[in-house]
Motif scaffolding. Structure first.
Motif, PDB file in Angstrom:
ATOM      1  N   SER A  68      24.990  36.916  54.501  1.00 42.92           N
ATOM      2  CA  SER A  68      25.161  38.097  53.644  1.00 42.92           C
ATOM      3  C   SER A  68      24.730  37.820  52.205  1.00 42.92           C
ATOM      4  O   SER A  68      24.464  36.674  51.826  1.00 42.92           O
ATOM      5  CB  SER A  68      26.623  38.554  53.662  1.00 42.92           C
ATOM      6  OG  SER A  68      27.449  37.550  53.074  1.00 42.92           O
ATOM      7  N   GLU A  69      24.682  38.891  51.454  1.00 42.60           N
ATOM      8  CA  GLU A  69      24.396  38.816  50.019  1.00 42.60           C
ATOM      9  C   GLU A  69      25.301  39.815  49.308  1.00 42.60           C
ATOM     10  O   GLU A  69      25.398  40.974  49.719  1.00 42.60           O
ATOM     11  CB  GLU A  69      22.938  39.144  49.730  1.00 42.60           C
ATOM     12  CG  GLU A  69      22.600  39.168  48.240  1.00 42.60           C
ATOM     13  CD  GLU A  69      21.144  39.462  47.978  1.00 42.60           C
ATOM     14  OE1 GLU A  69      20.846  40.147  46.964  1.00 42.60           O
ATOM     15  OE2 GLU A  69      20.297  39.020  48.782  1.00 42.60           O
ATOM     16  N   SER A  70      26.002  39.361  48.289  1.00 45.81           N
ATOM     17  CA  SER A  70      26.919  40.242  47.561  1.00 45.81           C
ATOM     18  C   SER A  70      26.640  40.196  46.066  1.00 45.81           C
ATOM     19  O   SER A  70      26.200  39.171  45.538  1.00 45.81           O
ATOM     20  CB  SER A  70      28.375  39.834  47.825  1.00 45.81           C
ATOM     21  OG  SER A  70      28.624  38.531  47.320  1.00 45.81           O
ATOM     22  N   GLU A  71      26.869  41.326  45.435  1.00 45.83           N
ATOM     23  CA  GLU A  71      26.697  41.445  43.986  1.00 45.83           C
ATOM     24  C   GLU A  71      27.998  41.956  43.391  1.00 45.83           C
ATOM     25  O   GLU A  71      28.560  42.944  43.872  1.00 45.83           O
ATOM     26  CB  GLU A  71      25.546  42.405  43.656  1.00 45.83           C
ATOM     27  CG  GLU A  71      24.188  41.935  44.168  1.00 45.83           C
ATOM     28  CD  GLU A  71      23.078  42.909  43.834  1.00 45.83           C
ATOM     29  OE1 GLU A  71      23.399  44.068  43.458  1.00 45.83           O
ATOM     30  OE2 GLU A  71      21.897  42.535  43.916  1.00 45.83           O
ATOM     31  N   ASP A  72      28.473  41.274  42.352  1.00 41.84           N
ATOM     32  CA  ASP A  72      29.745  41.644  41.733  1.00 41.84           C
ATOM     33  C   ASP A  72      29.547  41.939  40.255  1.00 41.84           C
ATOM     34  O   ASP A  72      28.901  41.169  39.537  1.00 41.84           O
ATOM     35  CB  ASP A  72      30.772  40.513  41.881  1.00 41.84           C
ATOM     36  CG  ASP A  72      31.169  40.286  43.327  1.00 41.84           C
ATOM     37  OD1 ASP A  72      31.520  41.269  43.999  1.00 41.84           O
ATOM     38  OD2 ASP A  72      31.120  39.122  43.781  1.00 41.84           O
ATOM     39  N   THR A  73      30.117  43.053  39.832  1.00 46.25           N
ATOM     40  CA  THR A  73      30.176  43.356  38.401  1.00 46.25           C
ATOM     41  C   THR A  73      31.311  42.549  37.777  1.00 46.25           C
ATOM     42  O   THR A  73      32.010  41.796  38.479  1.00 46.25           O
ATOM     43  CB  THR A  73      30.412  44.848  38.173  1.00 46.25           C
ATOM     44  OG1 THR A  73      31.678  45.218  38.756  1.00 46.25           O
ATOM     45  CG2 THR A  73      29.309  45.676  38.803  1.00 46.25           C
ATOM     46  N   ILE A  74      31.513  42.683  36.476  1.00 44.44           N
ATOM     47  CA  ILE A  74      32.592  41.940  35.813  1.00 44.44           C
ATOM     48  C   ILE A  74      33.940  42.319  36.416  1.00 44.44           C
ATOM     49  O   ILE A  74      34.728  41.457  36.826  1.00 44.44           O
ATOM     50  CB  ILE A  74      32.584  42.209  34.300  1.00 44.44           C
ATOM     51  CG1 ILE A  74      31.322  41.640  33.663  1.00 44.44           C
ATOM     52  CG2 ILE A  74      33.834  41.616  33.639  1.00 44.44           C
ATOM     53  CD1 ILE A  74      31.167  41.964  32.191  1.00 44.44           C
ATOM     54  N   VAL A  75      34.212  43.613  36.484  1.00 49.86           N
ATOM     55  CA  VAL A  75      35.501  44.066  37.024  1.00 49.86           C
ATOM     56  C   VAL A  75      35.587  43.763  38.514  1.00 49.86           C
ATOM     57  O   VAL A  75      36.645  43.365  39.014  1.00 49.86           O
ATOM     58  CB  VAL A  75      35.687  45.573  36.755  1.00 49.86           C
ATOM     59  CG1 VAL A  75      36.981  46.079  37.395  1.00 49.86           C
ATOM     60  CG2 VAL A  75      35.700  45.854  35.257  1.00 49.86           C
TER      61      VAL A  75
END
Length: 219
Positions: free
Chosen positions: A79-86
């Protein structure tokens, strides 16, 4: 002290002196350069507020995408995940890393927003009557200047994770586009705070004292 109906402290400007804002050396007002550090001497920086608002605006503009774009991009075999600061803070809380999550939330959201509000308040207070005294506003400015160096914690965390978690095909952690936007926002905010001339905080007090004492302020 001089008697103008009440005691008023003699200011450096009244005495024909000007202090260097870089090294604090005091010089006669006729001097235009500090012989100690080479900085330009000026009783007041007349373009200070314009630069404060200019840097403040671009700082806010950079801070908005810093919170909307992904700060961290994690890739694994499956998988590939992207996270913002929050989003990253919420993810840390789900993994029971509440302490780290709180630190990142305060450093990445609380401190930047508080700095934006504080700088705007200081800039507005120069021309308007405010509830805080000049002494309190001076303290607020010094706090803003001091905490500026701690505003990059989120970027540091991303950099450290990117350096540590690089397992080639198995997993990798890379900084997202938000990291650049956040770094730029912090830099612009620091420039905005540094552009502010804190000596202007005290001008309204001098003007009030002189008007009460019936003496015109020298140019």
């Amino acid at each position: 002290m001089r008697d103008l109906g009440k005691d008023i402290a003699l200011t450096a400007r009244d005495a024909g002196l000007v202090a260097c804002t870089r090294c604090q050396r005091v010089w006669p007002m006729a001097e235009d350069r500090c012989d100690r550090c080479g900085a330009r001497l000026a009783s007041r920086d007349t373009g200070s507020l314009s630069r404060v608002w200019a840097w403040w605006c671009v700082g806010v503009m950079a801070y908005i995408p810093a919170n909307l774009w992904p700060m961290l991009v994690t890739r694994t075999l499956m998988s590939e995940s992207e996270d913002t600061i929050v989003g990253g803070v919420i993810e840390l809380m789900h993994h029971d890393a509440v302490g780290i999550a709180i630190v990142i939330l305060v450093a990445s959201v609380g401190i930047p927003v508080a700095k934006f509000i504080a700088i705007a308040y200081l800039a507005l207070s120069v021309r308007r009557v405010t509830l805080l005294s000049a002494h309190r506003r001076q303290q607020l400015y010094e706090i803003v200047e001091y905490i500026g160096r701690w505003s990059m914690i989120d970027v540091f965390v991303v950099a450290i994770l990117s350096a540590l978690v690089q397992l080639n095909v198995v997993a990798s952690v890379n900084p997202g586009p938000a990291s650049l936007a956040f770094a730029l926002s912090v830099i612009f905010t620091m420039l905005s705070a540094q552009a502010f001339d804190p000596r202007m905080i005290w001008d309204r007090i001098e003007e009030s004292a002189r008007s009460e004492g019936g003496e015109a302020r020298p140019a």
